[in-house]
Design an enzyme around this catalytic site. Structure first.
Site, PDB file in Angstrom:
ATOM      1  N   THR A   5      -1.193  -4.711   2.070  1.00 41.38           N
ATOM      2  CA  THR A   5      -1.708  -3.594   0.854  1.00 41.38           C
ATOM      3  C   THR A   5      -2.393  -2.276   2.104  1.00 41.38           C
ATOM      4  O   THR A   5      -2.424  -3.018   3.378  1.00 41.38           O
ATOM      5  CB  THR A   5      -2.842  -4.258   0.480  1.00 41.38           C
ATOM      6  OG1 THR A   5      -2.361  -3.339  -0.939  1.00 41.38           O
ATOM      7  CG2 THR A   5      -4.270  -3.852   0.838  1.00 41.38           C
ATOM      8  N   GLY A 165       3.895   3.552   3.038  1.00 39.15           N
ATOM      9  CA  GLY A 165       5.195   2.652   1.660  1.00 39.15           C
ATOM     10  C   GLY A 165       5.850   2.820   2.365  1.00 39.15           C
ATOM     11  O   GLY A 165       7.292   1.840   3.015  1.00 39.15           O
ATOM     12  N   THR A 171       3.917  -2.766   2.398  1.00 39.39           N
ATOM     13  CA  THR A 171       3.082  -1.773   1.586  1.00 39.39           C
ATOM     14  C   THR A 171       4.427  -1.342   1.137  1.00 39.39           C
ATOM     15  O   THR A 171       5.252  -0.912   1.840  1.00 39.39           O
ATOM     16  CB  THR A 171       2.812  -0.403   2.247  1.00 39.39           C
ATOM     17  OG1 THR A 171       1.405  -1.092   3.503  1.00 39.39           O
ATOM     18  CG2 THR A 171       2.243   0.368   1.206  1.00 39.39           C
TER      19      THR A 171
END
EC number: 3.4.25.2
Length: 180
Positions: A5, A165, A171
């Site tokens: 994450t 991301g 991510t």
């Protein structure tokens, strides 16, 4: 570092008002598969006065959230004293020392990274902290935007997480944000 994450915390001032913001992506990865795209890895603690986010094992993170919230309650929301007591308990407990998780906790006055070994780290700039596999991407982007752009803090967090991301395979860009 956890391949799981990205969490980014930001503490600062905008338009003469103190602010604290935390954001995280929504991807949950198991091995080389994405299990979920819309997980929530951030939350408020102590009646909405403290922001927190985690990277690592979900079960471990919830154990840590519960423990930290219990300490916060006992310390009447004093983040500094709670972080120090939390670290001491984390290091003493044989079970907790084996947890695979990291946390960011912050309010409008303080920001800390709590590591899986019980370390407490206050970011060097006292403003921006990031954890997780995309943490370095988000941290770099946030520092650049903070120093060289005239963006509101929420947008700094949003754009920085979006950049992470796009670069980190663990991510995604399904970003959730909480503010104080």
């Amino acid at each position: 570092m956890f391949e799981a994450t990205t969490i980014l915390g930001y503490k600062g001032e905008y338009n003469g008002k103190k602010c604290a913001i935390i954001g995280g992506d929504g991807q949950v990865t198991f091995g080389n598969c994405v299990l979920k795209n819309n997980a929530t890895k951030i939350r408020t603690l102590y009646n909405g006065e403290i922001l927190s986010g985690f990277a690592g094992s979900t079960a471990d993170a919830f154990s840590l959230f519960d423990m930290f919230e219990r300490i916060l309650e006992g310390r009447k929301g004093d983040l500094v004293r709670s972080v120090l007591e939390f670290s001491k308990e984390w290091r003493k407990d044989k079970y907790l020392r084996k947890l695979e998780a990291m946390m960011i906790v912050l309010n409008t006055e303080h920001i800390y990274i709590l590591s899986g070994t019980g370390d407490v780290v206050e970011p060097e700039d006292g403003t921006i902290a990031a954890i997780g596999s995309g943490g370095n991407y988000a941290l770099s982007a946030a520092r650049a935007l903070h120093n060289y752009a005239s963006l509101p803090p929420r947008e700094i967090v949003e754009h920085s997480l979006a950049i992470a991301g796009e670069l980190c395979i663990y991510t995604n860009t399904n970003i959730k944000i909480l503010e104080l």
